[in-house]
Design a protein around this motif. Structure first.
Motif, PDB file in Angstrom:
ATOM      1  N   ARG A 137      40.822  60.803  33.554  1.00  0.00           N
ATOM      2  CA  ARG A 137      41.973  60.262  34.565  1.00  0.00           C
ATOM      3  C   ARG A 137      40.864  59.446  35.601  1.00  0.00           C
ATOM      4  N   LEU A 138      40.101  60.198  37.073  1.00  0.00           N
ATOM      5  CA  LEU A 138      39.346  59.262  37.541  1.00  0.00           C
ATOM      6  C   LEU A 138      37.785  58.626  37.043  1.00  0.00           C
ATOM      7  N   ARG A 139      36.813  59.173  36.252  1.00  0.00           N
ATOM      8  CA  ARG A 139      36.259  57.856  35.472  1.00  0.00           C
ATOM      9  C   ARG A 139      37.076  57.260  34.714  1.00  0.00           C
ATOM     10  N   TYR A 140      38.039  57.586  34.374  1.00  0.00           N
ATOM     11  CA  TYR A 140      38.861  55.839  33.809  1.00  0.00           C
ATOM     12  C   TYR A 140      38.760  54.604  35.254  1.00  0.00           C
ATOM     13  N   ALA A 141      39.506  55.494  35.484  1.00  0.00           N
ATOM     14  CA  ALA A 141      39.866  54.772  37.619  1.00  0.00           C
ATOM     15  C   ALA A 141      38.796  54.013  38.119  1.00  0.00           C
ATOM     16  N   TYR A 142      37.528  55.034  38.216  1.00  0.00           N
ATOM     17  CA  TYR A 142      36.301  54.317  37.982  1.00  0.00           C
ATOM     18  C   TYR A 142      35.966  53.493  37.765  1.00  0.00           C
ATOM     19  N   ALA A 143      36.138  53.484  36.411  1.00  0.00           N
ATOM     20  CA  ALA A 143      35.158  52.601  35.401  1.00  0.00           C
ATOM     21  C   ALA A 143      36.100  51.236  35.402  1.00  0.00           C
ATOM     22  N   ASP A 144      38.012  51.540  35.625  1.00  0.00           N
ATOM     23  CA  ASP A 144      38.415  50.221  35.651  1.00  0.00           C
ATOM     24  C   ASP A 144      37.884  49.750  37.373  1.00  0.00           C
ATOM     25  N   ALA A 145      37.987  50.493  38.002  1.00  0.00           N
ATOM     26  CA  ALA A 145      37.405  49.467  39.631  1.00  0.00           C
ATOM     27  C   ALA A 145      36.258  48.207  39.366  1.00  0.00           C
ATOM     28  N   LEU A 146      34.951  49.370  39.025  1.00  0.00           N
ATOM     29  CA  LEU A 146      34.102  48.732  38.386  1.00  0.00           C
ATOM     30  C   LEU A 146      33.750  47.078  37.568  1.00  0.00           C
ATOM     31  N   LEU A 147      35.071  47.694  37.367  1.00  0.00           N
ATOM     32  CA  LEU A 147      34.992  45.884  35.984  1.00  0.00           C
ATOM     33  C   LEU A 147      35.558  44.747  36.845  1.00  0.00           C
ATOM     34  N   ALA A 148      36.583  45.371  37.598  1.00  0.00           N
ATOM     35  CA  ALA A 148      37.083  44.556  38.157  1.00  0.00           C
ATOM     36  C   ALA A 148      36.311  43.774  40.031  1.00  0.00           C
ATOM     37  N   GLY A 150      33.815  43.066  38.502  1.00  0.00           N
ATOM     38  CA  GLY A 150      32.560  42.175  37.651  1.00  0.00           C
ATOM     39  C   GLY A 150      31.177  43.204  37.703  1.00  0.00           C
ATOM     40  N   ARG A 151      30.959  44.581  37.765  1.00  0.00           N
ATOM     41  CA  ARG A 151      30.218  45.075  37.151  1.00  0.00           C
ATOM     42  C   ARG A 151      29.699  45.781  35.378  1.00  0.00           C
ATOM     43  N   GLU A 152      30.112  45.345  34.940  1.00  0.00           N
ATOM     44  CA  GLU A 152      30.477  44.866  33.611  1.00  0.00           C
ATOM     45  C   GLU A 152      29.762  46.250  33.105  1.00  0.00           C
ATOM     46  N   TRP A 158      30.892  54.111  32.007  1.00  0.00           N
ATOM     47  CA  TRP A 158      32.793  55.175  32.740  1.00  0.00           C
ATOM     48  C   TRP A 158      33.463  54.632  31.621  1.00  0.00           C
ATOM     49  N   PHE A 159      33.733  53.528  31.195  1.00  0.00           N
ATOM     50  CA  PHE A 159      34.671  53.953  30.164  1.00  0.00           C
ATOM     51  C   PHE A 159      34.130  55.197  29.193  1.00  0.00           C
ATOM     52  N   ALA A 160      33.331  55.086  29.578  1.00  0.00           N
ATOM     53  CA  ALA A 160      32.407  56.232  28.148  1.00  0.00           C
ATOM     54  C   ALA A 160      32.583  57.456  28.250  1.00  0.00           C
ATOM     55  N   LEU A 177      36.714  50.029  25.918  1.00  0.00           N
ATOM     56  CA  LEU A 177      35.006  50.177  25.331  1.00  0.00           C
ATOM     57  C   LEU A 177      35.365  49.062  24.015  1.00  0.00           C
ATOM     58  N   ALA A 178      36.186  49.143  23.101  1.00  0.00           N
ATOM     59  CA  ALA A 178      36.406  48.281  21.700  1.00  0.00           C
ATOM     60  C   ALA A 178      35.978  46.903  22.664  1.00  0.00           C
ATOM     61  N   GLU A 179      36.818  46.655  23.577  1.00  0.00           N
ATOM     62  CA  GLU A 179      37.174  45.174  24.284  1.00  0.00           C
ATOM     63  C   GLU A 179      35.773  44.371  24.975  1.00  0.00           C
ATOM     64  N   LEU A 180      35.033  45.766  25.551  1.00  0.00           N
ATOM     65  CA  LEU A 180      33.751  45.808  26.796  1.00  0.00           C
ATOM     66  C   LEU A 180      32.339  44.359  25.144  1.00  0.00           C
ATOM     67  N   ASP A 181      32.993  45.554  24.419  1.00  0.00           N
ATOM     68  CA  ASP A 181      31.809  45.446  23.058  1.00  0.00           C
ATOM     69  C   ASP A 181      32.338  44.436  22.182  1.00  0.00           C
TER      70      ASP A 181
END
Length: 233
Positions: A137-148, A150-152, A158-160, A177-181
């Motif tokens: 959950r911590l890594r997911y939240a960090y990945a989601d914040a990075l995506l928001a 614009g740091r795709e 981090w989603f991985a 991840l699939a969405e980003l790919d």
């Protein structure tokens, strides 16, 4: 009963919690369960009141993060941020402190402070390679914040990492991840239906052909009669 139903049927869990409150409102565990039932149904004011009551009864700070998240749910992220800086946070165990960090980051995002949310999530727990119950959950939240922000590329990384730690499927990191790919999933049921449609059309065509043949047979049967009728006249 409330704990057993809260994930599968939160409304029913809430109904049971109201009954329990009428019977044992002075029991801290009942107040806590009622709080979680209300929280699961997004009744944040009611949940906060029950959590506060349970905290008064037990003196425990265990519910502090979820109380702060109720403040977020009530549209008061500033209060959630203030709670993140209170002495109670230092009394939380490691899991509670991580949960408080997640709530604080969410409050930052509520206020439009996305970069501050990213910084809030950066911690030894995030950098650690060991997998704990909160890691995914911590890594997911960090990945989601990075995506928001614009740091795709970083977000994908981090989603991985979240997916690696998510053994119980607590997040939808695989979908993100699939969405980003650019991967699109096709429902197998829809595919089977699509495969059967042409066959159905073919059957319809066969039926049409049969009907045409029958009409031809009728016409051919009638024509000699018409000719004979003309001769008799």
């Amino acid at each position: 009963m409330v704990a057993n139903l809260i994930d599968e049927d939160p409304e029913q869990a809430y109904a049971y919690s109201k009954v329990a409150l009428r019977l044992a409102s002075r029991v801290a565990a009942v107040r806590e369960a009622a709080g979680f039932a209300a929280y699961a149904n997004q009744k944040y004011a009611e949940a906060l009141a029950e959590f506060r009551a349970a905290k008064r009864m037990t003196g425990s700070v265990e519910l502090w993060p979820v109380m702060a998240d109720c403040e977020r749910g009530l549209g008061r992220p500033e209060r959630a941020m203030a709670m993140a800086g209170e002495p109670e946070v230092q009394k939380l165990d490691k899991a509670g402190q991580v949960e408080m960090r997640l709530v604080a980051a969410g409050a930052r995002r509520d206020m439009g402070q996305i970069e501050a949310a990213i910084v809030t999530l950066q911690s030894p727990e995030l950098a650690s390679s060991s997998v704990q119950p909160w890691t995914a959950r911590l890594r997911y939240a960090y990945a989601d914040a990075l995506l928001a922000a614009g740091r795709e590329g970083e977000a994908r990384e981090w989603f991985a990492k979240a997916l690696e730690a998510d053994k119980d499927g607590a997040t939808d990191a695989s979908d993100r991840l699939a969405e980003l790919d650019g991967v699109e999933f096709v429902d197998a049921i829809d595919e089977r239906e699509a495969d059967t449609e042409p066959e159905a059309d073919a059957d319809d065509d066969d039926d049409d052909d049969d009907e045409s043949d029958e009409e031809s047979d009728v016409d051919s049967d009638e024509e000699p009669g018409d000719v004979e009728g003309d001769k008799s006249e």
